[in-house]
Design a protein around this motif. Structure first.
Motif, PDB file in Angstrom:
ATOM      1  N   SER A 318      37.731  50.764  34.864  1.00 23.53           N
ATOM      2  CA  SER A 318      36.392  50.438  35.370  1.00 23.53           C
ATOM      3  C   SER A 318      35.706  51.656  35.969  1.00 23.53           C
ATOM      4  CB  SER A 318      36.486  49.329  36.422  1.00 23.53           C
ATOM      5  OG  SER A 318      37.007  48.147  35.870  1.00 23.53           O
ATOM      6  N   ASP A 322      32.410  51.338  33.910  1.00 22.37           N
ATOM      7  CA  ASP A 322      31.430  50.443  34.518  1.00 22.37           C
ATOM      8  C   ASP A 322      30.107  51.196  34.712  1.00 22.37           C
ATOM      9  OD1 ASP A 322      30.081  49.327  37.202  1.00 22.37           O
ATOM     10  OD2 ASP A 322      31.223  47.714  36.249  1.00 22.37           O
ATOM     11  N   GLN A 552      43.855  48.774  38.465  1.00 25.11           N
ATOM     12  CA  GLN A 552      42.417  48.566  38.551  1.00 25.11           C
ATOM     13  C   GLN A 552      42.044  48.094  39.965  1.00 25.11           C
ATOM     14  OE1 GLN A 552      39.883  49.190  36.400  1.00 25.11           O
ATOM     15  NE2 GLN A 552      39.976  47.759  34.681  1.00 25.11           N
ATOM     16  N   SER A 558      35.906  45.319  39.486  1.00 29.60           N
ATOM     17  CA  SER A 558      36.209  45.564  38.074  1.00 29.60           C
ATOM     18  C   SER A 558      35.736  44.440  37.165  1.00 29.60           C
ATOM     19  CB  SER A 558      37.715  45.764  37.886  1.00 29.60           C
ATOM     20  OG  SER A 558      38.435  44.623  38.298  1.00 29.60           O
ATOM     21  N   ALA A 562      38.427  41.858  33.515  1.00 30.42           N
ATOM     22  CA  ALA A 562      38.727  43.274  33.307  1.00 30.42           C
ATOM     23  C   ALA A 562      40.156  43.458  32.818  1.00 30.42           C
ATOM     24  CB  ALA A 562      38.521  44.052  34.602  1.00 30.42           C
TER      25      ALA A 562
END
Length: 621
Positions: A318, A322, A552, A558, A562
């Motif tokens: 992420s 992201d 994560q 996340s 995810a």
């Protein structure tokens, strides 16, 4: 003038008869002429002015008096009492139905989930209608208590799914609640942690009691209206079966449900699977492809190199993909790649799928080092109690390296150091830090790396160094975050006092998803920058750096769906080090491509040992 009240008359009837005397008129004849004074019957006067040695009413009598007072209040205020009774009944029904329909994930908390017919309510009503009063009271109380316990487990599932990406395990996870309290204390302060713990325990106990009382009230209501309740239960059962047969839904959710039974069954399966897994994993941990390999045949192609394995807390896919976090983290990785290339270093990067999510970093560390899938506390205890070869211990076994650990997050005894094969461990109190904590993190990553350089990597030694370094500045709640200072000004860490004081408060970030993402990205930028600048500044021709994320970040950052992937990179000046992993097809530079190879984290140990010349000699469990 007022005569004696109704209560006085009733009390007088219960008291002993007064001694003979003139009839009571309700007025006194003594006193000044024209005076008109209220008079009480002798028995009432005696009751209001008890003798000093009159014993206090017994507890049962006091309770009876209170009940009598309540009944009298209902008699005096019948409409209000009726409203209270009906409101209490509605609340009891809402509580029981809500508990039966409550999901175990926050993502499923939608209004349509509570507009359904639970089979457990229909079956429970039918059973209670058939039982005599004593058995009905016991059964409804037991049902309500069990429903309260299931509600507590569902709430725990929600919390664990939010932070760890999995449900609560009733066999293994009670110890993690203590870690959660410690995390709250480090992030929000000791008082907040204490009140949070008290509130959580109080809520759990209240749920058990209130759901039991609600179920008892509904059971008695059914018995009081047995004929109508029977017709209602039969009607509900008919509707439920019809909805099942026709597949009737509202907004995509079936009207007929067995939600509570399914959740209870899921908890039971989880317990059974956990107990079965214990024996299976113990056998798996006893088998090791390199378990009997002599030290001389381990890692011959890395002899003479300083090999450093570094974990960056919560550094997951992420962070680089992201839309909120990727721009800043991408710049930090790109800047680090260019700076290291200018210093003569090259890098290769890929993806590993972590055994944990959102927290429990030690599960990721042990999975990476042991080559076993350590995804719960039971597996962690099993593997660390055995002699399964870790990657770090392989270096120790050769006798060709000094092995150390830098663990700023360790603040108590850590017996796992022996299993990891670390000759020396520097915990939070061993590196001379005199600056402030940054929320959970005991010290900034830049300081931890500078201390590692001062204490181990930078000093003269007879043998090369193998180190495991855990960086913690990117640990949630990502507030306040340190910032880079001049490496020559770090000193004992006092320079960070003003930085910490001017930082963002954890309370301003922890409940805001967007703000959490922003601060999370900044914290990863800081950690990556600290590490790449350290390597640029202090790395040598013999330095080999392997760094990766342990897991994560939590789902709030996340995302609910995810992956568990984390970036991993190998950096070195010696081209032979990267040539040895050329067939891994990893991406050049510090940022792995989206389509770069993805391995389970447990696969790394054997691939790394093989790439650098280790010869397998298996052991079997």
């Amino acid at each position: 003038m007022n005569g004696p009240s109704a209560a006085d008359v009733r009390q007088g009837a219960a008291d002993p008869a007064p001694s003979p005397g003139p009839p009571t008129t309700g007025f006194r004849t003594e006193g000044p002429p024209g005076a008109c004074q209220h008079a009480f019957p002798p028995a009432t006067a005696a009751r209001r002015r008890p003798a000093p040695d009159t014993p206090a009413p017994a507890a049962p009598e006091a309770l009876g008096a209170r009940l009598a007072h309540w009944r009298a209040w209902r008699t005096r205020h019948p409409r209000t009492a009726l409203v209270v009774r009906r409101a209490t009944t509605v609340l009891a029904a809402a509580l029981v139905l809500g508990a039966l329909l409550l999901p175990n994930t926050s993502a499923a908390l939608e209004p349509n989930r509570f507009a359904r017919i639970p089979a457990e309510a229909v079956i429970g009503a039918v059973l209670l209608l058939r039982l005599p009063r004593a058995a009905r009271l016991a059964a409804s109380a037991l049902f309500g208590t069990a429903l309260g316990a299931l509600t507590v487990l569902n709430l725990l599932d929600m919390g664990f799914t939010e932070y760890l990406g999995r449900g609560f395990n009733v066999v293994l996870d009670w110890g993690l609640l203590d870690d959660a309290q410690s995390y709250v204390a480090d992030s929000m302060g000791g008082a907040a942690a204490t009140w949070a713990a008290v509130g959580a325990v109080g809520l759990a106990l209240a749920l058990l009691v209130v759901t039991a009382l609600a179920a008892v009230r509904l059971g008695e209501l059914l018995a009081a209206h047995r004929e109508r309740a029977t017709r209602g239960a039969l009607t509900a059962a008919t509707v439920w079966m019809t909805c099942v047969a026709l597949g009737v839904q509202t907004f995509g959710t079936p009207i007929a449900t067995t939600n509570a039974s399914a959740l209870l069954q899921g908890q039971a399966h989880r317990v059974v699977d956990t107990l079965r897994d214990e024996a299976a994993f113990a056998k798996e941990a006893g088998s090791d492809r390199f378990g009997a390999t002599p030290g001389a045949q381990l890692l011959p192609d890395l002899r003479g190199k300083d090999v450093i394995f570094t974990f960056i807390e919560s550094y997951g896919r992420s962070a680089v993909e992201d839309p909120v976090t990727a721009p800043g983290v991408g710049r930090a990785l790109d800047t680090g790649t260019r700076a290291l290339e200018a210093a003569g270093f090259r890098a290769r990067s890929g993806w590993l799928t972590s055994a944990t999510f959102g927290g429990s970093s030690w599960l990721g560390h042990s999975t990476f080092m042991s080559g076993l899938w350590v995804d719960n506390q039971q597996r962690y205890r099993t593997v660390t109690a055995g002699d399964h070869l870790t990657l770090t211990k392989a270096f120790e076994k050769t006798g060709a390296w000094d092995t150390v650990g830098v663990m700023p997050g360790v603040q108590k005894a850590w017996p796992e150091a022996e299993w990891y094969g670390l000759d020396k461990v520097y915990d939070a109190f061993d590196v001379g830090y005199r600056g402030p904590k940054f929320s959970w993190s005991t010290m900034p990553d830049q300081y931890a790396l500078e201390a590692f350089q001062r204490l181990e990597h930078g000093r003269e030694r007879d043998r090369p160094l193998m180190a495991e370094v855990i960086l913690t500045s990117s640990h949630q709640p990502w507030a306040p975050i340190p910032r880079m200072v001049d490496w020559d000004e770090i000193g004992d860490g006092s320079v960070y006092e003003g930085i910490e004081a001017s930082g963002v408060e954890a309370a301003d970030v922890i409940a805001d998803s967007t703000r959490s993402k922003e601060e999370y990205g900044k914290s990863v930028e800081y950690s990556v920058t600290s590490l790449t600048q350290w390597l640029e500044r202090y790395g040598t021709d013999d330095t080999v750096l392997v760094f990766l994320g342990d897991h994560q970040p939590l789902a709030r950052v996340s995302g609910d769906r995810a992956s568990r992937d984390v970036p991993v990179s190998i950096v070195a000046r010696d081209p032979k080090v990267l040539d040895a992993v050329d067939d891994w097809n990893w991406t050049e530079g510090l940022e792995p491509a989206r389509d770069a190879p993805v391995w389970k984290m447990s696969a790394f140990r054997d691939r790394f040992l093989t790439a650098y010349g280790s010869v397998p000699h298996p052991t079997t469990g």
